[in-house]
Scaffold this active site. Structure first.
Site, PDB file in Angstrom:
ATOM      1  N   ASN A  13     -61.591 -29.303  26.092  1.00 34.85           N
ATOM      2  CA  ASN A  13     -62.874 -29.377  25.387  1.00 34.85           C
ATOM      3  C   ASN A  13     -62.676 -28.722  24.022  1.00 34.85           C
ATOM      4  O   ASN A  13     -62.648 -27.502  23.914  1.00 34.85           O
ATOM      5  CB  ASN A  13     -63.939 -28.639  26.220  1.00 34.85           C
ATOM      6  CG  ASN A  13     -65.268 -28.554  25.504  1.00 34.85           C
ATOM      7  OD1 ASN A  13     -65.481 -29.212  24.480  1.00 34.85           O
ATOM      8  ND2 ASN A  13     -66.176 -27.749  26.043  1.00 34.85           N
ATOM      9  N   LYS A  15     -64.645 -28.613  21.553  1.00 33.06           N
ATOM     10  CA  LYS A  15     -65.893 -28.106  20.962  1.00 33.06           C
ATOM     11  C   LYS A  15     -65.983 -28.536  19.493  1.00 33.06           C
ATOM     12  O   LYS A  15     -65.544 -29.631  19.172  1.00 33.06           O
ATOM     13  CB  LYS A  15     -65.983 -26.591  21.158  1.00 33.06           C
ATOM     14  CG  LYS A  15     -65.778 -26.202  22.628  1.00 33.06           C
ATOM     15  CD  LYS A  15     -66.082 -24.779  22.930  1.00 33.06           C
ATOM     16  CE  LYS A  15     -65.823 -24.510  24.410  1.00 33.06           C
ATOM     17  NZ  LYS A  15     -66.209 -23.162  24.814  1.00 33.06           N
ATOM     18  N   HIS A 106     -72.804 -28.743  29.479  1.00 27.13           N
ATOM     19  CA  HIS A 106     -72.019 -27.566  29.111  1.00 27.13           C
ATOM     20  C   HIS A 106     -72.976 -26.421  28.790  1.00 27.13           C
ATOM     21  O   HIS A 106     -74.045 -26.633  28.214  1.00 27.13           O
ATOM     22  CB  HIS A 106     -71.123 -27.884  27.906  1.00 27.13           C
ATOM     23  CG  HIS A 106     -70.119 -26.800  27.661  1.00 27.13           C
ATOM     24  ND1 HIS A 106     -70.458 -25.629  27.028  1.00 27.13           N
ATOM     25  CD2 HIS A 106     -68.817 -26.696  28.000  1.00 27.13           C
ATOM     26  CE1 HIS A 106     -69.382 -24.858  26.983  1.00 27.13           C
ATOM     27  NE2 HIS A 106     -68.374 -25.478  27.566  1.00 27.13           N
ATOM     28  N   GLU A 108     -73.016 -24.275  26.553  1.00 31.04           N
ATOM     29  CA  GLU A 108     -73.400 -24.150  25.139  1.00 31.04           C
ATOM     30  C   GLU A 108     -74.534 -25.116  24.798  1.00 31.04           C
ATOM     31  O   GLU A 108     -75.392 -24.811  23.970  1.00 31.04           O
ATOM     32  CB  GLU A 108     -72.165 -24.376  24.246  1.00 31.04           C
ATOM     33  CG  GLU A 108     -71.223 -23.176  24.320  1.00 31.04           C
ATOM     34  CD  GLU A 108     -69.766 -23.491  24.121  1.00 31.04           C
ATOM     35  OE1 GLU A 108     -69.436 -24.590  23.644  1.00 31.04           O
ATOM     36  OE2 GLU A 108     -68.930 -22.627  24.469  1.00 31.04           O
ATOM     37  N   GLU A 178     -68.168 -23.521  35.373  1.00 31.36           N
ATOM     38  CA  GLU A 178     -67.790 -22.642  34.267  1.00 31.36           C
ATOM     39  C   GLU A 178     -68.731 -21.450  34.213  1.00 31.36           C
ATOM     40  O   GLU A 178     -69.832 -21.555  33.638  1.00 31.36           O
ATOM     41  CB  GLU A 178     -67.865 -23.402  32.941  1.00 31.36           C
ATOM     42  CG  GLU A 178     -66.982 -24.629  32.884  1.00 31.36           C
ATOM     43  CD  GLU A 178     -66.703 -25.032  31.439  1.00 31.36           C
ATOM     44  OE1 GLU A 178     -65.545 -25.095  31.076  1.00 31.36           O
ATOM     45  OE2 GLU A 178     -67.668 -25.253  30.690  1.00 31.36           O
ATOM     46  N   GLY A 184     -64.680 -18.384  26.704  1.00 31.09           N
ATOM     47  CA  GLY A 184     -64.309 -17.882  25.381  1.00 31.09           C
ATOM     48  C   GLY A 184     -64.231 -16.367  25.304  1.00 31.09           C
ATOM     49  O   GLY A 184     -64.167 -15.796  24.224  1.00 31.09           O
ATOM     50  N   SER A 222     -61.835 -19.489  30.044  1.00 31.00           N
ATOM     51  CA  SER A 222     -60.614 -18.746  29.703  1.00 31.00           C
ATOM     52  C   SER A 222     -59.399 -19.151  30.547  1.00 31.00           C
ATOM     53  O   SER A 222     -58.595 -18.303  30.925  1.00 31.00           O
ATOM     54  CB  SER A 222     -60.857 -17.242  29.785  1.00 31.00           C
ATOM     55  OG  SER A 222     -61.860 -16.857  28.858  1.00 31.00           O
TER      56      SER A 222
HETATM   57  P1  PGA Z   1     -62.676 -21.469  27.115  1.00 27.52           P
HETATM   58  O1  PGA Z   1     -63.836 -22.577  27.159  1.00 27.52           O
HETATM   59  O2  PGA Z   1     -61.486 -22.068  27.837  1.00 27.52           O
HETATM   60  O3  PGA Z   1     -62.401 -21.241  25.658  1.00 27.52           O
HETATM   61  O4  PGA Z   1     -63.189 -20.267  27.812  1.00 27.52           O
HETATM   62  C1  PGA Z   1     -64.066 -23.381  28.285  1.00 27.52           C
HETATM   63  C2  PGA Z   1     -65.237 -24.305  28.047  1.00 27.52           C
HETATM   64  O5  PGA Z   1     -66.225 -23.884  27.441  1.00 27.52           O
HETATM   65  O6  PGA Z   1     -65.196 -25.498  28.439  1.00 27.52           O
END
Ligand code: PGA
Length: 263
Positions: A13, A15, A106, A108, A178, A184, A222
């Site tokens: 992903n 983003k 997601h 976000e 997640e 992140g 992560s």
């Molecule tokens: P990350 O993000 O691996 O940077 O923690 C995962 C995601 O949001 O899909």
């Protein structure tokens, strides 16, 4: 080998990243790594989710890789078809551009961009109606986890979409668990905690659909080359949704390799 018969998925992903020249370089490097040490399609499904304006370009660049790599949209409109919805891209228009996969829900989008349950239901429904495969993301916040509500929150997020998923459409659903506090932040859920939640999700899915045992449940938050093999070893973790580490070709390759070799 974990004994699971579900083929793992490893999806990057991206983003709101990266600039075009870096995206091109990233894909070239990733294709080269696959050339040097192939990961077979039957071992692992691999996909990348770039920004919407790059979808077709990325798809073209991936076309000459030595195996199929899926191009995944990060989002779609809650409105179907075509029409006067400035700035929106519908499921049908993704399909018309040969994009067959889309992320929905997601954290976000839920937390920062205002996607409510009703909006997510419409997105899932539109995507399935147009014949897309949905990677539906679920996950609890730190406060919810600390209050002992993690399981309830996650299972509710899955129940939220059941009304719009027809019996056969569960074939076109992948779940990504997640935990928000792990995205992140560098904090991964321990493989034990993640496995425990994945087993609960599997149990929940099996109560909802006869296809529950065959739905891939990815872990995200992560994921890095250093923790990928331990996560891949968990029986109900069928892949990874990778953010930060998918922006580096070698890291992303190593994560895919870990899932391909473990499953
Ligand atoms: P990350 O993000 O691996 O940077 O923690 C995962 C995601 O949001 O899909």
């Amino acid at each position: 080998m974990s004994g699971s018969t579900i083929k793992p998925w490893v999806v990057g992903n991206w983003k709101m990243n990266p600039v075009q020249s870096n995206a091109q370089q990233l894909i070239e490097e990733f294709k080269q790594l696959l050339q040097q040490n192939p990961i077979l399609e039957e071992q692992c499904q691999i996909g990348v989710a770039p920004i919407s304006i790059a979808l077709q370009h990325v798809q073209q660049q991936l076309a000459d890789a030595n195996r199929s790599i899926l191009t995944v949209a990060q989002d779609l409109s809650r409105f179907a078809g075509t029409g006067a919805y400035t700035g929106e891209v519908s499921a049908e228009l993704l399909k018309d551009s040969s994009i067959e996969y889309v992320l929905v829900g997601h954290s976000e989008r839920r937390e920062i961009l205002g996607d409510t349950t009703e909006v997510l239901k419409a997105k899932v429904q539109n995507a399935l109606n147009a014949g897309l495969t949905v990677i539906y993301c679920v996950g609890e916040s730190l406060e919810q986890r600390e209050a002992g509500q993690a399981e309830q929150v996650v299972l509710q997020q899955i129940c939220d979409i059941t009304a719009v998923v027809k019996a056969d459409d569960w074939r076109n659903i992948v779940i990504a668990y997640e935990p928000i506090w792990a995205i992140g932040t560098g904090k991964t859920a321990s493989p034990e905690d993640a496995q425990m939640m994945h087993a609960k999700i599997r149990e929940g899915l099996s109560q909802i659909t006869a296809l529950g045992a065959s739905i891939a449940i990815l872990y995200g938050g992560s994921v890095k080359p250093e923790n990928a093999a331990d996560l891949a070893n968990c029986p109900d973790i069928n892949g990874a949704l990778v953010g930060g580490a998918s922006l580096n070709a070698e890291s992303f390759y190593k994560i895919a390799e870990a899932f391909a070799n473990t499953k």
